[in-house]
Design a protein around this motif. Structure first.
Motif, mmCIF file in Angstrom:
data_model
loop_
_atom_site.group_PDB
_atom_site.id
_atom_site.type_symbol
_atom_site.label_atom_id
_atom_site.label_comp_id
_atom_site.label_asym_id
_atom_site.label_seq_id
_atom_site.Cartn_x
_atom_site.Cartn_y
_atom_site.Cartn_z
ATOM 1 N N GLU A 48 1.330 8.216 5.630
ATOM 2 C CA GLU A 48 1.839 7.919 6.572
ATOM 3 C C GLU A 48 1.303 6.192 6.484
ATOM 4 N N MET A 49 0.447 5.892 7.270
ATOM 5 C CA MET A 49 -0.145 4.232 7.313
ATOM 6 C C MET A 49 0.422 3.784 5.553
ATOM 7 N N ASP A 50 -0.100 4.670 4.542
ATOM 8 C CA ASP A 50 0.729 4.007 3.213
ATOM 9 C C ASP A 50 2.169 3.939 2.935
ATOM 10 N N ARG A 77 5.215 2.452 -0.968
ATOM 11 C CA ARG A 77 5.880 3.761 -0.330
ATOM 12 C C ARG A 77 5.942 5.122 -1.350
ATOM 13 N N PHE A 78 6.596 5.284 -2.530
ATOM 14 C CA PHE A 78 7.038 5.689 -3.831
ATOM 15 C C PHE A 78 5.589 6.872 -3.886
ATOM 16 N N ARG A 79 4.698 5.506 -4.013
ATOM 17 C CA ARG A 79 3.077 6.485 -4.884
ATOM 18 C C ARG A 79 2.620 6.916 -2.978
ATOM 19 N N ALA A 80 2.891 6.477 -2.256
ATOM 20 C CA ALA A 80 2.327 7.992 -0.275
ATOM 21 C C ALA A 80 2.910 9.245 -0.625
ATOM 22 N N GLU A 81 4.989 9.018 -0.822
ATOM 23 C CA GLU A 81 5.653 10.073 -0.895
ATOM 24 C C GLU A 81 5.096 11.112 -2.200
#
Length: 105
Positions: A48-50, A77-81
């Motif tokens: 969530e932080m990323d 954002r894509f990497r975190a998802e």
């Protein structure tokens, strides 16, 4: 008469040993479950932080006109998802594995 008493003592010792082993096993499982829950919460917070950091970079890039920063934010954002989805896939795979093992018992 003596052999009956001896057998009873052996049986009682064996049952006590099994009970201690079972209690130790249950305690270990409880510790592992708690550790797993902490790890899962930590990973969720990190994802969530990323995601929030990526969104902030994307907005900052859009406001300043910096296309590179905006693209970097989208990538973050894509990497975190993606990481979040990968963890979810692993959890579901473990659930399927566990359902097979429970079905065999």
């Amino acid at each position: 008469m003596s052999s009956t008493i001896d057998r009873a003592k052996v049986k009682a010792r064996r049952e006590a040993h099994r009970a201690r082993g079972k209690a130790a096993h249950e305690a270990h499982r409880a510790r592992e479950k708690a550790r797993h829950e902490v790890d899962r919460a930590r990973d969720a917070a990190r994802h969530e932080m990323d995601r929030a950091r990526g969104k902030a970079k994307e907005i900052a890039g859009r406001m300043t006109g910096d296309e590179r920063l905006e693209a970097e934010g989208r990538t973050d954002r894509f990497r975190a998802e993606l990481r979040k989805a990968w963890r979810g896939l692993g959890r579901r795979a473990r659930g399927v594995r566990d359902s097979f093992w429970k079905g065999r018992s």
